[in-house]
Design a protein around this motif. Structure first.
Motif, PDB file in Angstrom:
ATOM      1  N   ALA A  29       3.633   6.069  -2.728  1.00  0.00           N
ATOM      2  CA  ALA A  29       4.879   6.831  -2.744  1.00  0.00           C
ATOM      3  C   ALA A  29       5.494   6.917  -4.141  1.00  0.00           C
ATOM      4  O   ALA A  29       5.462   5.952  -4.904  1.00  0.00           O
ATOM      5  N   GLU A  30       6.079   8.070  -4.436  1.00  0.00           N
ATOM      6  CA  GLU A  30       6.897   8.203  -5.637  1.00  0.00           C
ATOM      7  C   GLU A  30       8.157   7.366  -5.458  1.00  0.00           C
ATOM      8  O   GLU A  30       8.609   7.133  -4.337  1.00  0.00           O
ATOM      9  N   ARG A  31       8.763   6.922  -6.574  1.00  0.00           N
ATOM     10  CA  ARG A  31      10.043   6.211  -6.487  1.00  0.00           C
ATOM     11  C   ARG A  31      11.053   7.086  -5.764  1.00  0.00           C
ATOM     12  O   ARG A  31      11.029   8.309  -5.900  1.00  0.00           O
ATOM     13  N   ASP A  32      11.927   6.454  -5.012  1.00  0.00           N
ATOM     14  CA  ASP A  32      12.997   7.130  -4.277  1.00  0.00           C
ATOM     15  C   ASP A  32      12.457   8.020  -3.158  1.00  0.00           C
ATOM     16  O   ASP A  32      13.097   8.981  -2.751  1.00  0.00           O
ATOM     17  N   SER A  33      11.268   7.693  -2.648  1.00  0.00           N
ATOM     18  CA  SER A  33      10.761   8.425  -1.482  1.00  0.00           C
ATOM     19  C   SER A  33      11.585   8.069  -0.256  1.00  0.00           C
ATOM     20  O   SER A  33      12.133   6.975  -0.153  1.00  0.00           O
ATOM     21  N   LEU A  34      11.659   9.008   0.665  1.00  0.00           N
ATOM     22  CA  LEU A  34      12.296   8.763   1.956  1.00  0.00           C
ATOM     23  C   LEU A  34      11.196   8.340   2.927  1.00  0.00           C
ATOM     24  O   LEU A  34      10.250   9.093   3.173  1.00  0.00           O
ATOM     25  N   ILE A  35      11.324   7.118   3.453  1.00  0.00           N
ATOM     26  CA  ILE A  35      10.285   6.522   4.296  1.00  0.00           C
ATOM     27  C   ILE A  35      10.884   6.121   5.631  1.00  0.00           C
ATOM     28  O   ILE A  35      11.938   5.489   5.694  1.00  0.00           O
ATOM     29  N   VAL A  36      10.207   6.501   6.709  1.00  0.00           N
ATOM     30  CA  VAL A  36      10.571   6.059   8.050  1.00  0.00           C
ATOM     31  C   VAL A  36       9.614   4.944   8.447  1.00  0.00           C
ATOM     32  O   VAL A  36       8.392   5.133   8.424  1.00  0.00           O
ATOM     33  N   ASP A  37      10.177   3.791   8.782  1.00  0.00           N
ATOM     34  CA  ASP A  37       9.396   2.647   9.271  1.00  0.00           C
ATOM     35  C   ASP A  37       9.475   2.690  10.790  1.00  0.00           C
ATOM     36  O   ASP A  37      10.463   2.280  11.388  1.00  0.00           O
ATOM     37  N   LEU A  72       0.842  -1.203   0.000  1.00  0.00           N
ATOM     38  CA  LEU A  72       0.000   0.000   0.000  1.00  0.00           C
ATOM     39  C   LEU A  72       0.877   1.252   0.000  1.00  0.00           C
ATOM     40  O   LEU A  72       0.660   2.166  -0.798  1.00  0.00           O
ATOM     41  N   LEU A  73       1.870   1.281   0.871  1.00  0.00           N
ATOM     42  CA  LEU A  73       2.711   2.469   0.941  1.00  0.00           C
ATOM     43  C   LEU A  73       3.495   2.666  -0.355  1.00  0.00           C
ATOM     44  O   LEU A  73       3.633   3.790  -0.845  1.00  0.00           O
ATOM     45  N   ASP A  74       3.981   1.575  -0.934  1.00  0.00           N
ATOM     46  CA  ASP A  74       4.702   1.674  -2.197  1.00  0.00           C
ATOM     47  C   ASP A  74       3.804   2.248  -3.290  1.00  0.00           C
ATOM     48  O   ASP A  74       4.260   3.035  -4.124  1.00  0.00           O
ATOM     49  N   ALA A  75       2.529   1.883  -3.284  1.00  0.00           N
ATOM     50  CA  ALA A  75       1.596   2.419  -4.277  1.00  0.00           C
ATOM     51  C   ALA A  75       1.368   3.916  -4.082  1.00  0.00           C
ATOM     52  O   ALA A  75       1.137   4.645  -5.056  1.00  0.00           O
ATOM     53  N   GLY A 132      10.650  -3.431  13.693  1.00  0.00           N
ATOM     54  CA  GLY A 132      10.799  -4.829  14.060  1.00  0.00           C
ATOM     55  C   GLY A 132      11.905  -5.506  13.276  1.00  0.00           C
ATOM     56  O   GLY A 132      13.027  -5.001  13.200  1.00  0.00           O
ATOM     57  N   THR A 133      11.598  -6.632  12.664  1.00  0.00           N
ATOM     58  CA  THR A 133      12.590  -7.413  11.919  1.00  0.00           C
ATOM     59  C   THR A 133      12.860  -6.864  10.524  1.00  0.00           C
ATOM     60  O   THR A 133      13.625  -7.454   9.768  1.00  0.00           O
ATOM     61  N   GLY A 134      12.231  -5.766  10.192  1.00  0.00           N
ATOM     62  CA  GLY A 134      12.493  -5.117   8.911  1.00  0.00           C
ATOM     63  C   GLY A 134      11.692  -5.640   7.745  1.00  0.00           C
ATOM     64  O   GLY A 134      12.000  -5.338   6.592  1.00  0.00           O
ATOM     65  N   ARG A 135      10.595  -6.368   8.008  1.00  0.00           N
ATOM     66  CA  ARG A 135       9.861  -6.962   6.891  1.00  0.00           C
ATOM     67  C   ARG A 135       9.350  -5.898   5.921  1.00  0.00           C
ATOM     68  O   ARG A 135       9.442  -6.088   4.706  1.00  0.00           O
ATOM     69  N   LEU A 136       8.857  -4.759   6.419  1.00  0.00           N
ATOM     70  CA  LEU A 136       8.374  -3.708   5.530  1.00  0.00           C
ATOM     71  C   LEU A 136       9.524  -2.880   4.983  1.00  0.00           C
ATOM     72  O   LEU A 136       9.525  -2.496   3.812  1.00  0.00           O
ATOM     73  N   SER A 137      10.508  -2.609   5.825  1.00  0.00           N
ATOM     74  CA  SER A 137      11.667  -1.823   5.395  1.00  0.00           C
ATOM     75  C   SER A 137      12.362  -2.473   4.213  1.00  0.00           C
ATOM     76  O   SER A 137      12.693  -1.802   3.218  1.00  0.00           O
ATOM     77  N   HIS A 138      12.608  -3.777   4.297  1.00  0.00           N
ATOM     78  CA  HIS A 138      13.290  -4.481   3.214  1.00  0.00           C
ATOM     79  C   HIS A 138      12.483  -4.423   1.920  1.00  0.00           C
ATOM     80  O   HIS A 138      13.044  -4.193   0.841  1.00  0.00           O
ATOM     81  N   TYR A 139      11.181  -4.637   2.021  1.00  0.00           N
ATOM     82  CA  TYR A 139      10.322  -4.594   0.835  1.00  0.00           C
ATOM     83  C   TYR A 139      10.389  -3.208   0.188  1.00  0.00           C
ATOM     84  O   TYR A 139      10.541  -3.090  -1.030  1.00  0.00           O
ATOM     85  N   LEU A 140      10.268  -2.168   1.004  1.00  0.00           N
ATOM     86  CA  LEU A 140      10.243  -0.805   0.476  1.00  0.00           C
ATOM     87  C   LEU A 140      11.590  -0.412  -0.115  1.00  0.00           C
ATOM     88  O   LEU A 140      11.649   0.266  -1.143  1.00  0.00           O
ATOM     89  N   ALA A 141      12.674  -0.849   0.507  1.00  0.00           N
ATOM     90  CA  ALA A 141      14.002  -0.565  -0.051  1.00  0.00           C
ATOM     91  C   ALA A 141      14.177  -1.268  -1.392  1.00  0.00           C
ATOM     92  O   ALA A 141      14.687  -0.683  -2.360  1.00  0.00           O
TER      93      ALA A 141
END
Length: 196
Positions: free
Chosen positions: A43-51, A38-41, A55-64
């Protein structure tokens, strides 16, 4: 509802078990990335996102991997160690309490807080946490936060505190798949905007 600090103080193995649980869920083939999609949809490419509460980085890794710059922040050193050792990416990891940690940006395009993170924060720290998340966003940036009802942080209280620290209500859903939010919804995904 107990805070994360209280849970881990009472059970030193909790963080290890929590990390293993997500590993098992992913291994079973279940989807663990709905929030990130949802967040990727949005956000523009190369957005700066704070997670926030990464936790274990499941969303951070996907977004990166999707082409964003990600700062993952969590209070739990065990979970951050898992996050930092899970995949090669460009994430920045910051350990600290969301109420007081110095998040190394004031120009984030988005902050995401998923996985019930806000319900694990002490009542007396809620305003400080939301103010800290507000401060790390650029003008016009968004907080996207999701959590369930009946966990000690009622939706009207969340909106009241968020608006007190400066956020504007933008959009609400009752799921990460954007189902409409109704007065009796038992889950909230709130998009809160920092005024431009």
């Amino acid at each position: 509802m107990d805070t994360w600090k209280e849970i881990t103080a009472r059970d030193p193995e909790h963080s290890h078990n929590y990390a293993k649980r997500w590993e098992n869920i992913a291994a079973s083939g279940q989807d663990i990335y709905g929030e990130a999609r949802l967040l990727d949809a949005l956000a523009e490419r190369d957005s700066l996102i704070v997670d926030a509460g990464c936790g274990t980085g499941r969303l951070s890794h996907y977004l990166a991997a999707a082409g964003h710059r990600v700062i993952g922040v969590d209070i739990d050193p065990v979970l951050l160690e898992v996050a930092a050792n899970t995949a090669e990416d460009t994430c920045t990891w910051v350990e600290g309490d969301l109420a007081s940690v110095e998040i190394p940006t004031s120009e984030a395009d988005f902050v995401i807080s998923a996985g019930q993170v806000l319900t694990f924060i002490a009542k007396e720290d809620r305003e400080a946490v939301l103010a800290n998340l507000y401060a790390c966003l650029r003008p016009g940036g968004f907080l996207v936060a999701g959590f369930g009802a009946g966990r000690g942080f009622e939706f009207p209280e969340f909106f009241g505190i968020a608006q007190k620290v400066g956020f504007e209500r933008y959009q609400e859903f009752s799921s990460w798949q954007c189902a409409p939010f109704e007065p009796d919804s038992d889950f909230l995904v709130a998009m809160m905007r920092k005024p431009a």
